[in-house]
Design a protein around this motif. Structure first.
Motif, PDB file in Angstrom:
ATOM      1  N   VAL A   7      -4.150  16.206 -43.846  1.00  0.00           N
ATOM      2  CA  VAL A   7      -3.695  15.022 -44.589  1.00  0.00           C
ATOM      3  C   VAL A   7      -2.983  14.090 -43.618  1.00  0.00           C
ATOM      4  O   VAL A   7      -1.967  14.475 -43.011  1.00  0.00           O
ATOM      5  N   THR A  18       0.284  14.259 -52.039  1.00  0.00           N
ATOM      6  CA  THR A  18      -0.995  14.978 -51.891  1.00  0.00           C
ATOM      7  C   THR A  18      -0.772  16.350 -51.263  1.00  0.00           C
ATOM      8  O   THR A  18      -1.367  17.345 -51.702  1.00  0.00           O
ATOM      9  N   ARG A  21       0.646  18.520 -53.970  1.00  0.00           N
ATOM     10  CA  ARG A  21      -0.371  18.865 -54.967  1.00  0.00           C
ATOM     11  C   ARG A  21      -1.346  19.920 -54.422  1.00  0.00           C
ATOM     12  O   ARG A  21      -1.674  20.891 -55.103  1.00  0.00           O
ATOM     13  N   VAL A  74      -7.939  14.274 -45.884  1.00  0.00           N
ATOM     14  CA  VAL A  74      -7.496  13.120 -46.677  1.00  0.00           C
ATOM     15  C   VAL A  74      -6.862  12.126 -45.709  1.00  0.00           C
ATOM     16  O   VAL A  74      -5.856  12.428 -45.077  1.00  0.00           O
ATOM     17  N   ALA A 214      -2.088  11.348 -56.396  1.00  0.00           N
ATOM     18  CA  ALA A 214      -2.393  12.608 -55.701  1.00  0.00           C
ATOM     19  C   ALA A 214      -3.255  13.520 -56.578  1.00  0.00           C
ATOM     20  O   ALA A 214      -4.108  14.255 -56.063  1.00  0.00           O
ATOM     21  N   ILE A 217      -6.698  12.340 -56.085  1.00  0.00           N
ATOM     22  CA  ILE A 217      -7.147  12.736 -54.747  1.00  0.00           C
ATOM     23  C   ILE A 217      -7.502  14.224 -54.733  1.00  0.00           C
ATOM     24  O   ILE A 217      -8.533  14.628 -54.181  1.00  0.00           O
ATOM     25  N   ALA A 218      -6.649  15.035 -55.374  1.00  0.00           N
ATOM     26  CA  ALA A 218      -6.886  16.488 -55.366  1.00  0.00           C
ATOM     27  C   ALA A 218      -8.204  16.826 -56.054  1.00  0.00           C
ATOM     28  O   ALA A 218      -8.934  17.720 -55.602  1.00  0.00           O
TER      29      ALA A 218
END
Ligand code: NAD
Length: 241
Positions: A7, A18, A21, A74, A214, A217-218
């Motif tokens: 990330v 993120t 998460r 990410v 997030a 995104i996850a």
């Protein structure tokens, strides 16, 4: 075996949410940022610059050495600049936006994707670039940032095409106004004292929490997220400029 993620922008609002998460979902994460961030048994952090591909390569190599695989990257690191019309924007400002917001994402893909392709399970691997509503719309007095975020969307589409049939997928997540230091910086660019004003641009009529972005995104990082390949996911609360 747990999934492993890289990330970038991991000390920032959306990046750190993120990391939180993904680790809650059992991932091990290596983060990169110019700033320090907390570490744990499942989180390593590299202080470094996404403009430097070798720093990113070092982070990927670290993940491979420690956890044996890389499933997800990410790319969230970015800067914002602007607050004036295109014709008054200094070259240096455009260059910085290009170098961090576009080349930083490009560098992340260039080092992460080969590790995914060489790994045990390319069909579960995801590259997620954080774009912006500025990757869809032209935002007032943010021409350079708008150019950069449109380029991120193009990068994802080109990458998805190059990844045809490999199983590795690429997706862009475009947040709307989200309560992070970057939103405060954006307010400063406009001379706005309270970023809550940005609520008016979203049908939710509030700014988003980084954890909400997030969460999107996850999902994009998940094995189940494969169908999003090559697309732009708008996590923007119904953004209307
Ligand atoms: P943020 O400023 O909180 O986080 C960005 C992080 O990137 C910071 O921690 C910063 O140190 C890091 N960074 C900057 N330049 C770097 C470099 N060269 N190398 C390594 N790290 C670097 O901002 P955020 O809101 O969390 O932004 C995350 C992503 O979301 C960005 O791509 C941003 O463009 C995008 N975005 C944010 C919003 C919003 O309203 N906050 C809206 C749309 C898109």
């Amino acid at each position: 075996m747990n999934r492993v993620a890289l990330v970038t922008g991991a000390a920032g609002g959306i990046g750190s949410a993120t990391v939180t998460r993904l680790t809650a979902q059992g991932y091990a994460v290596v983060g990169i940022d110019l700033e320090e961030a907390p570490e744990s048994d499942t989180v390593a952090h590299v202080v470094g610059d996404v403009r430097d591909r070798y720093v990113l390569k070092g982070a990927v190599d670290f993940a491979l050495a420690r956890w044996g695989r890389l499933d997800v990257a990410v790319a969230a690191a970015a800067v914002i600049a602007g607050g004036r019309p295109l014709w008054e924007t200094p070259d240096e400002e455009l260059q910085q936006l290009w170098d961090v917001d576009v080349r930083g994402v490009w560098n992340t893909a260039a080092v992460a994707v080969p590790a995914m392709l060489a790994g045990p399970d390319p069909h579960g691997c995801r590259f997620v670039a954080v774009a912006s509503a500025a990757g869809t719309y032209g935002l007032f007095h943010l021409a350079g940032y708008t150019v950069a975020k449109h380029a991120v969307v193009g990068l994802v589409k080109g990458l998805a095409a190059d990844l045809v049939a490999t199983g590795v997928t690429a997706v862009a997540v475009s947040p709307g106004s989200t309560n992070t230091p970057m939103l405060d910086a954006t307010a400063d660019l406009y001379g706005i004292s309270d970023p809550v004003v940005f609520s008016n641009n979203q049908l939710l009529r509030r700014v988003l929490d980084p954890g909400e972005v997030a969460a999107t995104i996850a999902f994009c990082c998940s094995v189940e997220g494969a169908a999003l390949n090559g697309s732009v996911v708008h996590a923007d609360g119904g953004f209307r400029p």
